[in-house]
Enzyme design. Structure first.
Site, PDB file in Angstrom:
ATOM      1  N   ILE A  80      43.577  98.033   9.121  1.00 18.88           N
ATOM      2  CA  ILE A  80      44.379  96.917   9.628  1.00 18.88           C
ATOM      3  C   ILE A  80      43.873  95.643   8.952  1.00 18.88           C
ATOM      4  O   ILE A  80      42.755  95.186   9.248  1.00 18.88           O
ATOM      5  CB  ILE A  80      44.263  96.802  11.169  1.00 18.88           C
ATOM      6  N   GLU A  81      44.663  95.137   8.013  1.00 16.67           N
ATOM      7  CA  GLU A  81      44.239  93.959   7.247  1.00 16.67           C
ATOM      8  C   GLU A  81      44.656  92.674   7.959  1.00 16.67           C
ATOM      9  O   GLU A  81      45.383  92.700   8.962  1.00 16.67           O
ATOM     10  CB  GLU A  81      44.800  94.039   5.835  1.00 16.67           C
ATOM     11  N   GLU A 123      38.375 104.175   9.623  1.00 15.55           N
ATOM     12  CA  GLU A 123      37.342 104.968  10.307  1.00 15.55           C
ATOM     13  C   GLU A 123      36.795 104.228  11.524  1.00 15.55           C
ATOM     14  O   GLU A 123      36.565 104.804  12.583  1.00 15.55           O
ATOM     15  CB  GLU A 123      36.176 105.271   9.354  1.00 15.55           C
ATOM     16  N   CYS A 125      31.306 101.781   7.412  1.00 19.21           N
ATOM     17  CA  CYS A 125      31.832 102.852   8.271  1.00 19.21           C
ATOM     18  C   CYS A 125      30.835 104.004   8.396  1.00 19.21           C
ATOM     19  O   CYS A 125      30.704 104.612   9.462  1.00 19.21           O
ATOM     20  CB  CYS A 125      33.172 103.352   7.742  1.00 19.21           C
TER      21      CYS A 125
END
Ligand code: THU
Length: 136
Positions: free
Chosen positions: A43-44, A55, A93
């Protein structure tokens, strides 16, 4: 759950990726020890730094719903519709997974093109890692 099913779910999760700035779309499917699967996509953000990886979205969804032990994660990424030949989770992550996953047992399915995948453990991705035990 078979690796193939988890992979199918990660590929489907990637459809929700919000990546208008990089065009690089990532999907993740995280299998909890309860048998439940948590999906994530990247999600930018227009301000860039608040961007969150697929992740971590999956891990945070799971932990916020009470699940803290995990078996495996399937991940895929690539530009736009293409799925890259191999997609390795980023270092941040890996560290977030390390907090909740046994490094030698937790499996990471790296999805490639055409349904192929490679299985690695978290300790292979993040050797000599720093984890919760150090804080005791
Ligand atoms: N991205 C992930 O979702 N997971 C990773 O492990 C590496 C990178 C995302 C973040 C950003 O939206 C895009 O891929 C390009 O870096």
């Amino acid at each position: 759950m078979t690796p193939e099913k988890l992979i199918e779910l990660a590929i489907a999760a990637r459809e929700s990726a919000y990546a208008p700035y990089s065009g690089y779309r990532v999907g993740a499917a995280l299998l909890g020890k309860s048998g439940k699967v948590y999906l994530g996509c990247n999600i930018e953000n227009a301000s860039y730094t608040p961007t969150v990886c697929a992740e971590r979205v999956a891990v945070f969804k799971a932990v916020s719903e009470g699940e803290r032990e995990f078996e495996a994660i399937a991940v895929c990424g690539g530009n736009q519709q293409e799925i890259a030949g191999s997609f390795p989770p980023c270092g941040v992550c890996r560290q977030v997974l390390r907090e909740f996953c046994a490094p030698d047992d937790f499996k990471v399915y790296l999805i490639g093109a055409g349904g192929a995948y490679k299985t690695v453990t978290l300790s292979e991705l993040l050797p000599y890692s720093f984890g919760p035990d150090f804080m005791k």
